[in-house]
Design a protein around this motif. Structure first.
Motif, mmCIF file in Angstrom:
data_model
loop_
_atom_site.group_PDB
_atom_site.id
_atom_site.type_symbol
_atom_site.label_atom_id
_atom_site.label_comp_id
_atom_site.label_asym_id
_atom_site.label_seq_id
_atom_site.Cartn_x
_atom_site.Cartn_y
_atom_site.Cartn_z
ATOM 1 N N VAL A 176 0.834 -1.204 0.000
ATOM 2 C CA VAL A 176 0.000 0.000 0.000
ATOM 3 C C VAL A 176 0.865 1.250 0.000
ATOM 4 C CG1 VAL A 176 -1.707 1.319 1.333
ATOM 5 C CG2 VAL A 176 -1.879 -1.170 1.191
ATOM 6 N N ASP A 177 0.429 2.240 -0.767
ATOM 7 C CA ASP A 177 1.082 3.551 -0.738
ATOM 8 C C ASP A 177 0.174 4.568 -1.416
ATOM 9 O OD1 ASP A 177 2.925 5.443 -0.094
ATOM 10 O OD2 ASP A 177 4.488 4.752 -1.459
ATOM 11 N N ALA A 217 -3.668 -0.227 -3.172
ATOM 12 C CA ALA A 217 -3.282 -1.428 -2.435
ATOM 13 C C ALA A 217 -3.131 -2.559 -3.439
ATOM 14 C CB ALA A 217 -4.337 -1.778 -1.387
ATOM 15 N N CYS A 259 3.447 -0.872 4.186
ATOM 16 C CA CYS A 259 3.405 0.562 3.884
ATOM 17 C C CYS A 259 4.688 1.229 4.381
ATOM 18 C CB CYS A 259 2.171 1.221 4.505
ATOM 19 S SG CYS A 259 2.003 0.961 6.273
ATOM 20 N N HIS A 265 0.411 7.196 8.423
ATOM 21 C CA HIS A 265 0.212 5.769 8.630
ATOM 22 C C HIS A 265 0.323 5.377 10.103
ATOM 23 C CE1 HIS A 265 1.790 5.202 4.246
ATOM 24 N NE2 HIS A 265 0.566 5.707 4.301
ATOM 25 N N ASN A 293 8.794 -1.851 -1.592
ATOM 26 C CA ASN A 293 7.335 -1.907 -1.614
ATOM 27 C C ASN A 293 6.880 -2.154 -3.048
ATOM 28 O OD1 ASN A 293 4.563 -1.575 -1.309
ATOM 29 N ND2 ASN A 293 4.801 0.082 0.178
#
Length: 361
Positions: A176-177, A217, A259, A265, A293
């Motif tokens: 996720v980012d 995601a 993440c 976050h 990631n």
């Protein structure tokens, strides 16, 4: 010796390994690479005609290098000494080029050009370039780097890579980012389409019609993405995106979310949400390590195939283009394949640190 066109070529393990290494060479060793490929092809039992056709060379060429290999083995594939003009560049000059390139800079300059260095050493610019190529030196190039100072670097790498290579049972893993500030850019002139011999052309100036943030995601097992467009990327927006992931994930599955260390976050509102949703667990990448990631690889595809050459006359046009591209992606989604183990990554980091810690640095 008989007819070498028919004599079989049998290789020892050492000879085969050496020839395979030679066959991969490029640039100045291209001739040796072709000879190695010829011998490897002959070792498959093919005759000269078949080898010539497969490698797109002449039959006389195949015959010559088959004969020389059978006669002299590996030594027969290297170039024989040739008569010519005596060497004019001394070892001292070669050493001076290398040492000056590595340890000095020209007056009022940041790096040597071949002409500047040639003038100082007393040789031709072409000779300087050949020496640079021989020693793998490229003073005109520069790259950026950042070694993570995260005190939990090793633990985080093992944690994230473990989720990629051995995901838990009865669980789903999401990378996720956010991609913030995606601009709706409209060129000030119409885009000129590609024609034979001329690439597509766009005006360099543009009008900006606003920005939008994209939460994504990536399901590391399937390659599909869950997305959400937002005007901002605050902690409450990230919490709302976690809600969206929760709604679209099959009940009963544990959810592991990879993440980065963005403050949003780790905000209290996110902690409170996680306490209310115990099946979710956040895994943080090391600081300055977005490369680990997998969703970043997906963002690169989005940028290359949708945004970089897109023309958007309004923010709604941009949102529509993003939604359409994401739908097409999900319809034919394939996961990215992660191959490096945590130990391989850490070993490479250690080797690089050893290199840049040498006295020359």
């Amino acid at each position: 010796m008989g007819d070498t066109r028919l004599e079989p070529v049998v290789l020892s393990d050492v000879e085969r390994l050496t020839l395979e290494n030679w066959a991969k060479r490029r640039s100045t060793a291209q001739g040796l690479a072709v000879r190695a490929r010829i011998v490897l092809a002959c070792a498959n039992g093919w005759n000269n005609t078949v080898v010539a056709a497969r490698l797109d060379v002449g039959r006389d060429t195949v015959r010559r290098w088959r004969t020389r290999f059978l006669r002299d083995r590996l030594d027969g594939l290297t170039d024989e000494p040739r008569p010519g003009v005596p060497r004019t560049i001394t070892d001292a000059q070669v050493e001076e080029v290398v040492v000056r390139t590595l340890e000095e800079t020209p007056p009022a300059g940041t790096h040597w050009s071949k002409r500047e260095l040639a003038k100082v050493v007393g040789i031709s610019p072409a000779s300087v370039l050949r020496i640079w190529h021989a020693f793998g030196l490229q003073p005109w190039r520069t790259e950026t780097f950042k070694i993570s100072p995260d005190p939990f670097l090793i633990d985080k790498i093992r944690d994230v890579v473990g989720l990629y290579l051995a995901p838990p049972a009865n669980a789903v893993v999401f990378a996720v980012d956010e991609k913030p500030q995606i601009q709706a850019l409209q060129r000030t002139a119409p885009v000129l389409p590609m024609i034979p011999g001329v690439p597509e052309r766009r005006s360099f100036d543009y009008v900006r019609h606003g920005t939008v943030d994209l939460f994504a995601a990536l399901n590391t097992a399937t390659g599909k993405v869950i997305t959400k467009l937002s005007a901002q990327h605050r902690a409450v927006d990230f919490r709302d995106f976690l809600d969206e992931i929760d709604r679209q994930t099959e009940p009963g599955l544990a959810v592991h979310v990879i993440c980065d260390n963005l403050s949003a976050h780790k905000a209290p509102v996110v902690h409170k949400w996680l306490l209310a949703h115990p099946r979710f667990r956040l895994h943080f990448t090391p600081t300055y390590s977005s490369w680990i990631n997998q969703v970043e690889r997906w963002f690169a595809e989005l940028e290359r195939r949708c945004l970089a050459r897109g023309v958007f006359c309004s923010l709604d046009d941009l949102k529509t283009a993003l939604e359409e591209w994401i739908k097409v992606w999900n319809d034919q989604a394939k996961p990215f394949t992660w191959t490096k183990t945590a130990d391989q990554i850490l070993d490479r980091i250690c080797r690089y640190c050893d290199r840049i810690s040498e006295p020359v640095h």
